[in-house]
Design a protein around this motif. Structure first.
Motif, mmCIF file in Angstrom:
data_model
loop_
_atom_site.group_PDB
_atom_site.id
_atom_site.type_symbol
_atom_site.label_atom_id
_atom_site.label_comp_id
_atom_site.label_asym_id
_atom_site.label_seq_id
_atom_site.Cartn_x
_atom_site.Cartn_y
_atom_site.Cartn_z
ATOM 1 N N ALA A 32 14.184 -13.220 -48.699
ATOM 2 C CA ALA A 32 14.637 -13.915 -47.501
ATOM 3 C C ALA A 32 15.051 -12.372 -46.411
ATOM 4 C CB ALA A 32 16.313 -14.064 -48.045
ATOM 5 N N LYS A 33 14.981 -11.335 -46.767
ATOM 6 C CA LYS A 33 15.042 -10.224 -45.940
ATOM 7 C C LYS A 33 13.687 -10.157 -45.363
ATOM 8 C CE LYS A 33 18.362 -7.293 -48.027
ATOM 9 N NZ LYS A 33 18.702 -6.005 -48.768
ATOM 10 N N MET A 34 12.813 -10.150 -46.102
ATOM 11 C CA MET A 34 11.002 -9.908 -45.581
ATOM 12 C C MET A 34 10.816 -11.229 -44.582
ATOM 13 S SD MET A 34 9.279 -8.502 -48.810
ATOM 14 C CE MET A 34 7.646 -8.269 -47.902
ATOM 15 N N GLU A 35 11.382 -12.288 -44.959
ATOM 16 C CA GLU A 35 11.077 -13.463 -44.270
ATOM 17 C C GLU A 35 11.786 -13.344 -42.792
ATOM 18 O OE1 GLU A 35 9.650 -16.975 -47.278
ATOM 19 O OE2 GLU A 35 11.875 -17.070 -46.704
ATOM 20 N N GLY A 36 12.871 -12.670 -42.757
ATOM 21 C CA GLY A 36 13.970 -12.572 -41.582
ATOM 22 C C GLY A 36 13.061 -11.747 -40.505
ATOM 23 N N GLY A 37 11.972 -10.776 -40.989
ATOM 24 C CA GLY A 37 11.452 -10.191 -39.996
ATOM 25 C C GLY A 37 11.820 -8.870 -39.407
ATOM 26 N N GLU A 38 13.177 -8.549 -40.026
ATOM 27 C CA GLU A 38 13.703 -7.594 -39.098
ATOM 28 C C GLU A 38 13.427 -6.022 -40.016
ATOM 29 O OE1 GLU A 38 17.705 -8.528 -38.474
ATOM 30 O OE2 GLU A 38 17.321 -10.407 -37.582
ATOM 31 N N LEU A 39 12.878 -6.077 -40.973
ATOM 32 C CA LEU A 39 12.425 -4.826 -41.603
ATOM 33 C C LEU A 39 11.351 -3.821 -40.882
ATOM 34 C CD1 LEU A 39 12.357 -6.312 -45.254
ATOM 35 C CD2 LEU A 39 14.189 -5.055 -43.856
ATOM 36 N N SER A 40 11.517 -2.665 -40.922
ATOM 37 C CA SER A 40 10.421 -1.951 -40.534
ATOM 38 C C SER A 40 8.978 -2.044 -41.432
ATOM 39 C CB SER A 40 10.771 -0.358 -40.268
ATOM 40 O OG SER A 40 10.871 0.115 -41.496
ATOM 41 N N LEU A 41 7.890 -1.432 -40.944
ATOM 42 C CA LEU A 41 6.853 -1.485 -41.830
ATOM 43 C C LEU A 41 6.941 -0.979 -43.459
ATOM 44 C CD1 LEU A 41 4.142 -2.289 -42.362
ATOM 45 C CD2 LEU A 41 3.286 -0.215 -41.184
ATOM 46 N N ASP A 42 7.702 0.375 -43.281
ATOM 47 C CA ASP A 42 8.192 1.246 -44.498
ATOM 48 C C ASP A 42 9.020 0.258 -45.489
ATOM 49 O OD1 ASP A 42 6.499 3.478 -43.695
ATOM 50 O OD2 ASP A 42 7.903 4.513 -43.058
ATOM 51 N N GLU A 43 10.045 -0.144 -44.827
ATOM 52 C CA GLU A 43 11.094 -1.045 -45.569
ATOM 53 C C GLU A 43 10.292 -2.369 -46.004
ATOM 54 O OE1 GLU A 43 15.083 -0.164 -43.163
ATOM 55 O OE2 GLU A 43 13.692 -1.717 -42.351
ATOM 56 N N SER A 44 9.449 -3.026 -45.480
ATOM 57 C CA SER A 44 8.594 -4.205 -45.725
ATOM 58 C C SER A 44 7.785 -3.897 -47.163
ATOM 59 C CB SER A 44 7.901 -4.630 -44.918
ATOM 60 O OG SER A 44 8.682 -5.125 -43.664
ATOM 61 N N LEU A 45 7.139 -2.483 -46.793
ATOM 62 C CA LEU A 45 6.348 -2.407 -48.143
ATOM 63 C C LEU A 45 6.781 -1.656 -49.347
ATOM 64 C CD1 LEU A 45 3.551 0.148 -46.146
ATOM 65 C CD2 LEU A 45 3.216 -2.139 -47.123
ATOM 66 N N ALA A 46 7.969 -1.209 -48.999
ATOM 67 C CA ALA A 46 9.118 -0.814 -50.266
ATOM 68 C C ALA A 46 9.455 -2.145 -50.753
ATOM 69 C CB ALA A 46 10.159 0.143 -49.808
ATOM 70 N N SER A 47 9.893 -3.127 -49.998
ATOM 71 C CA SER A 47 10.424 -4.282 -50.584
ATOM 72 C C SER A 47 9.413 -5.276 -51.215
ATOM 73 C CB SER A 47 10.891 -5.029 -49.355
ATOM 74 O OG SER A 47 12.076 -4.437 -48.785
ATOM 75 N N PHE A 48 8.201 -5.228 -50.475
ATOM 76 C CA PHE A 48 7.135 -5.728 -51.321
ATOM 77 C C PHE A 48 6.726 -5.204 -52.648
ATOM 78 C CE2 PHE A 48 2.485 -6.388 -52.062
ATOM 79 C CZ PHE A 48 2.373 -7.653 -52.163
ATOM 80 N N GLU A 49 6.758 -3.863 -52.719
ATOM 81 C CA GLU A 49 6.403 -3.112 -54.008
ATOM 82 C C GLU A 49 7.490 -3.711 -55.032
ATOM 83 O OE1 GLU A 49 5.372 1.427 -55.563
ATOM 84 O OE2 GLU A 49 6.236 1.011 -53.560
ATOM 85 N N ARG A 50 8.836 -3.558 -54.553
ATOM 86 C CA ARG A 50 10.121 -3.837 -55.495
ATOM 87 C C ARG A 50 9.758 -5.265 -55.921
ATOM 88 N NH1 ARG A 50 13.305 -2.999 -59.730
ATOM 89 N NH2 ARG A 50 15.146 -3.862 -59.533
ATOM 90 N N GLY A 51 9.415 -6.076 -54.898
ATOM 91 C CA GLY A 51 9.288 -7.600 -55.366
ATOM 92 C C GLY A 51 8.202 -7.924 -56.304
ATOM 93 N N ILE A 52 6.988 -7.082 -55.972
ATOM 94 C CA ILE A 52 5.917 -7.359 -57.299
ATOM 95 C C ILE A 52 6.484 -6.894 -58.633
ATOM 96 C CG2 ILE A 52 3.580 -6.417 -57.970
ATOM 97 C CD1 ILE A 52 3.594 -8.485 -55.696
ATOM 98 N N GLY A 53 7.179 -5.977 -58.624
ATOM 99 C CA GLY A 53 7.777 -5.382 -59.722
ATOM 100 C C GLY A 53 8.813 -6.313 -60.516
ATOM 101 N N LEU A 54 9.634 -7.025 -59.518
ATOM 102 C CA LEU A 54 10.505 -7.972 -60.212
ATOM 103 C C LEU A 54 9.675 -9.190 -60.544
ATOM 104 C CD1 LEU A 54 13.305 -7.487 -57.297
ATOM 105 C CD2 LEU A 54 13.802 -7.141 -59.734
ATOM 106 N N PHE A 55 8.873 -9.597 -59.830
ATOM 107 C CA PHE A 55 7.809 -10.760 -60.410
ATOM 108 C C PHE A 55 7.423 -10.515 -61.621
ATOM 109 C CE2 PHE A 55 3.697 -12.588 -60.392
ATOM 110 C CZ PHE A 55 4.057 -13.946 -60.257
ATOM 111 N N ARG A 56 6.698 -9.229 -61.617
ATOM 112 C CA ARG A 56 5.882 -9.090 -63.211
ATOM 113 C C ARG A 56 7.134 -9.024 -64.110
ATOM 114 N NH1 ARG A 56 2.066 -4.536 -60.703
ATOM 115 N NH2 ARG A 56 0.606 -6.056 -59.858
ATOM 116 N N HIS A 57 8.392 -8.710 -63.917
ATOM 117 C CA HIS A 57 9.175 -8.529 -64.915
ATOM 118 C C HIS A 57 9.699 -10.128 -65.379
ATOM 119 C CE1 HIS A 57 13.592 -8.721 -66.364
ATOM 120 N NE2 HIS A 57 13.014 -7.690 -67.059
ATOM 121 N N CYS A 58 9.987 -10.746 -64.450
ATOM 122 C CA CYS A 58 10.259 -12.109 -64.626
ATOM 123 C C CYS A 58 9.159 -13.087 -65.243
ATOM 124 C CB CYS A 58 10.772 -12.881 -63.077
ATOM 125 S SG CYS A 58 12.066 -12.398 -62.480
ATOM 126 N N GLN A 59 8.019 -12.708 -65.065
ATOM 127 C CA GLN A 59 6.875 -13.269 -65.583
ATOM 128 C C GLN A 59 6.798 -12.893 -67.095
ATOM 129 O OE1 GLN A 59 4.864 -15.575 -63.905
ATOM 130 N NE2 GLN A 59 3.758 -16.037 -65.948
#
Length: 85
Positions: free
Chosen positions: A29-56
């Motif tokens: 939701a935060k990333m889709e909002g488009g208000e994150l900086s590039l660094d914040e977006s990359l950090a969120s994406f990295e965290r999201g991949i980790g969470l996705f793998r854990h859920c999978q």
């Protein structure tokens, strides 16, 4: 024989899965909002991949447990549960 209590600070798998999924949804939701900086977006994406793998991984473990319950002698040959219509 007494059951051993879960280790302190260790979440049960279902709670851990739910927490990870909730955090992943919040990150999306935060990333889709488009208000994150590039660094914040990359950090969120990295965290999201980790969470996705854990859920999978949690889902795969749950599927294995179901297969073992359906046919403990041959879990690979267990047929998926077909709901009645």
């Amino acid at each position: 024989m007494a059951k051993t209590a879960p280790a302190p600070g260790k979440n049960p798998p279902i709670v851990d899965f739910e927490h990870s999924l909730d955090e992943l949804e919040q990150l999306v939701a935060k990333m889709e909002g488009g208000e994150l900086s590039l660094d914040e977006s990359l950090a969120s994406f990295e965290r999201g991949i980790g969470l996705f793998r854990h859920c999978q991984q949690s889902l795969e473990q749950a599927e294995l447990r179901v297969r073992l319950l359906l046919d403990p002698d041959a879990p690979d040959s267990a047929q998926p549960f077909e709901p009645e219509l």
